[in-house]
Enzyme design. Sequence first.
Site, PDB file in Angstrom:
ATOM      1  CE  LYS A 223      61.626  45.302   4.143  1.00 30.11           C
ATOM      2  NZ  LYS A 223      60.737  45.920   5.123  1.00 30.11           N
ATOM      3  CG  ASN A 224      59.377  42.509   6.371  1.00 32.97           C
ATOM      4  OD1 ASN A 224      59.983  43.579   6.445  1.00 32.97           O
ATOM      5  ND2 ASN A 224      58.422  42.293   5.479  1.00 32.97           N
TER       6      ASN A 224
ATOM      7  CG  ASP B  55      43.881  50.209  14.900  1.00 26.49           C
ATOM      8  OD1 ASP B  55      44.774  49.950  14.066  1.00 26.49           O
ATOM      9  OD2 ASP B  55      42.705  49.850  14.753  1.00 26.49           O
TER      10      ASP B  55
ATOM     11  CG  ASP C 280      55.765  42.658   1.619  1.00 26.13           C
ATOM     12  OD1 ASP C 280      54.997  43.636   1.614  1.00 26.13           O
ATOM     13  OD2 ASP C 280      56.260  42.197   2.662  1.00 26.13           O
TER      14      ASP C 280
ATOM     15  CB  CYS D  54      56.536  51.706   2.079  1.00 28.35           C
ATOM     16  SG  CYS D  54      58.168  51.226   1.539  1.00 28.35           S
TER      17      CYS D  54
ATOM     18  NE  ARG E 166      63.170  51.064   4.135  1.00 33.45           N
ATOM     19  CZ  ARG E 166      61.857  50.849   4.085  1.00 33.45           C
ATOM     20  NH1 ARG E 166      61.108  51.492   3.239  1.00 33.45           N
ATOM     21  NH2 ARG E 166      61.292  49.985   4.892  1.00 33.45           N
TER      22      ARG E 166
ATOM     23  NE  ARG F 283      52.660  50.030   6.393  1.00 38.88           N
ATOM     24  CZ  ARG F 283      53.936  49.698   6.162  1.00 38.88           C
ATOM     25  NH1 ARG F 283      54.737  50.532   5.554  1.00 38.88           N
ATOM     26  NH2 ARG F 283      54.401  48.542   6.576  1.00 38.88           N
TER      27      ARG F 283
HETATM   28  N1  EPU Z   1      46.695  47.141  10.510  1.00 35.17           N
HETATM   29  C1  EPU Z   1      45.783  47.884  11.214  1.00 35.17           C
HETATM   30  N2  EPU Z   1      46.076  48.167  12.510  1.00 35.17           N
HETATM   31  C2  EPU Z   1      47.215  47.761  13.116  1.00 35.17           C
HETATM   32  C3  EPU Z   1      48.147  46.990  12.379  1.00 35.17           C
HETATM   33  C4  EPU Z   1      47.852  46.693  11.059  1.00 35.17           C
HETATM   34  O1  EPU Z   1      44.741  48.280  10.692  1.00 35.17           O
HETATM   35  O2  EPU Z   1      47.409  48.056  14.295  1.00 35.17           O
HETATM   36  C5  EPU Z   1      46.418  46.849   9.084  1.00 35.17           C
HETATM   37  C6  EPU Z   1      47.445  47.523   8.183  1.00 35.17           C
HETATM   38  O3  EPU Z   1      47.083  48.853   7.893  1.00 35.17           O
HETATM   39  C7  EPU Z   1      47.432  46.632   6.974  1.00 35.17           C
HETATM   40  C8  EPU Z   1      47.196  45.246   7.578  1.00 35.17           C
HETATM   41  O4  EPU Z   1      46.622  45.465   8.862  1.00 35.17           O
HETATM   42  O5  EPU Z   1      46.350  46.987   6.159  1.00 35.17           O
HETATM   43  C9  EPU Z   1      48.453  44.392   7.696  1.00 35.17           C
HETATM   44  O6  EPU Z   1      49.384  45.016   8.517  1.00 35.17           O
HETATM   45  P1  EPU Z   1      50.513  44.225   9.333  1.00 35.17           P
HETATM   46  O7  EPU Z   1      50.511  44.772  10.714  1.00 35.17           O
HETATM   47  O8  EPU Z   1      50.381  42.760   9.147  1.00 35.17           O
HETATM   48  O9  EPU Z   1      51.805  44.716   8.584  1.00 35.17           O
HETATM   49  P2  EPU Z   1      53.085  45.364   9.209  1.00 35.17           P
HETATM   50  O10 EPU Z   1      53.516  44.612  10.401  1.00 35.17           O
HETATM   51  O11 EPU Z   1      52.939  46.838   9.314  1.00 35.17           O
HETATM   52  C10 EPU Z   1      54.749  43.813   7.917  1.00 35.17           C
HETATM   53  C11 EPU Z   1      55.887  44.073   6.979  1.00 35.17           C
HETATM   54  C12 EPU Z   1      55.315  44.541   5.642  1.00 35.17           C
HETATM   55  C13 EPU Z   1      54.372  43.481   5.107  1.00 35.17           C
HETATM   56  C14 EPU Z   1      53.275  43.158   6.133  1.00 35.17           C
HETATM   57  C15 EPU Z   1      52.379  42.034   5.696  1.00 35.17           C
HETATM   58  C16 EPU Z   1      57.620  44.783   8.470  1.00 35.17           C
HETATM   59  C17 EPU Z   1      58.465  45.875   8.968  1.00 35.17           C
HETATM   60  N3  EPU Z   1      56.730  45.095   7.542  1.00 35.17           N
HETATM   61  O12 EPU Z   1      54.104  45.076   8.043  1.00 35.17           O
HETATM   62  O13 EPU Z   1      56.438  44.654   4.785  1.00 35.17           O
HETATM   63  O14 EPU Z   1      53.772  43.976   3.939  1.00 35.17           O
HETATM   64  O15 EPU Z   1      53.888  42.811   7.387  1.00 35.17           O
HETATM   65  O16 EPU Z   1      53.105  40.877   5.485  1.00 35.17           O
HETATM   66  O17 EPU Z   1      57.752  43.641   8.880  1.00 35.17           O
HETATM   67  C18 EPU Z   1      57.578  45.392   2.898  1.00 35.17           C
HETATM   68  O18 EPU Z   1      58.500  44.638   3.246  1.00 35.17           O
HETATM   69  O19 EPU Z   1      57.553  45.970   1.776  1.00 35.17           O
HETATM   70  C19 EPU Z   1      56.474  45.613   3.814  1.00 35.17           C
HETATM   71  C20 EPU Z   1      55.594  46.603   3.659  1.00 35.17           C
END
Ligand code: EPU
Length: 419
Positions: free
Chosen positions: A22-23, A124, A304, A116, A396, A121
């Site tokens: 998915k990701n 920035d 996850d 979710c 999802r 999240r």
């Molecule tokens: N974060 C910030 N600022 C940012 C971006 C992230 O503070 O600009 C923080 C987030 O709040 C979080 C941490 O950094 O505390 C990690 O966030 P990351 O950006 O790595 O996660 P993401 O890209 O939003 C993806 C997956 C998530 C998975 C994470 C970590 C997708 C669409 N989502 O999220 O998947 O948990 O990487 O591996 O790719 C899931 O599949 O259930 C899911 C939540």
Amino acid sequence: MKKLIIEGGNDISGTIKISGAKNSIVALIPASILTNGKCVITNAPDISDVRILLDTMRTLGSEITFENETITIDNRNVKNKKISEEYASKLRASYYFMGSLIGKYHHAEIAYPGGCVIGSRPIDYHINSFKKMGINIVENNAEYIMDVDKINGSHIYFDFPSVGATINVILASTLASGTTVIENAAKEPEITNIASFLNSMGAHIYGAGTSTITIEGVETLGDGYVETIPDRIEAGTYIIIGALIGDNLKIDNIIEKHLESVLYKLKEAGVKYKIDDQSIIISKTNSLKPINIKTAVYPGFPTDLGQPMSTLLTQCAGESIFEETIYENRLRHIPHLNSMGANIKAFERTAIINGPTPLRGRKVKATDLRAGASMLVAGLIAEGRTEISNIEHLLRGYERIVDKLSSVGVNIRLIDDEK
Ligand code: EPU
């Protein structure tokens, strides 16, 4: 709304094939915007996030087919249009249109992303990196409006190796002038999958999968091809299930390397399995030992899988500790596990789990995608009937979950919530 009904307590055997990740796919689809050529994405999972992204692409003029796990995207007639709230708010990954539209058209209008509710999240790192690349961003009416004359290569450093921000910077810099370097980049396998796809189109991306990624901007891109990597989170979920109720359960289409942290922890709990390059055979372990789990960025234990793993910890003999380090709100499933008979005390991001406790079927809720996976695992080991509401969250992320589990002997069905 739908709910899932599970009659638990049976052992399961047979083969479950893991779908594409998915990701990965949620980034591969928006990444295709960068080329006017034809893209072929194989091993694509048929999950709702994919359907929404393909519909979003169609609003921009992409011609798309999706059959036999293969998506073809023809972007010859694509035009830059606003990604409206109707599409963007349905999933987190809609934010990848920020990187691909600004990278290609130097202008993008995108409503706020959804996803979710597992923490605040913020995005920035994405926004600050775009600004560092000279992109002007204003927020108006819950939308980002982005403009730039020319994207110049820049040096980006992340305070935290964010998966989404790493991919977005890659997307925005693939067609930039000059070289972009990302320091403290995320190393998740999904990043490598996206980079391979873009490189197949003619991009020059080096170092994906390490903490320094270099992107030498190119002028145009051609046709693209990629095989979506297997979903390591789906695989991990079925492996956890196999450790609890498997009878030589075979889980096929996996990449062992991507599952190292999970397998390491399961071994520590006493789980036995046979693994080769692409599949694992696993049976239930009757005396699981307590273990501690602390989630971390790749190659650490994936956030996850923390929630489904916490259900397994309820069956370990003694005290296990589960600590979530990535998100603030990953423990909302704990009251539901306790209602089924678990003995868990939760404090902020830490859960202390005392087991083994038999679980009883109850009416519970999937508060988010992976909380749904935790409830699913609980329902499978519980005595009696478990009803999981809000199951759209779970659907999802897990392709054809009812079919896959029915085929190995689970009594499971999906019904409308009114019934
Ligand atoms: N974060 C910030 N600022 C940012 C971006 C992230 O503070 O600009 C923080 C987030 O709040 C979080 C941490 O950094 O505390 C990690 O966030 P990351 O950006 O790595 O996660 P993401 O890209 O939003 C993806 C997956 C998530 C998975 C994470 C970590 C997708 C669409 N989502 O999220 O998947 O948990 O990487 O591996 O790719 C899931 O599949 O259930 C899911 C939540």
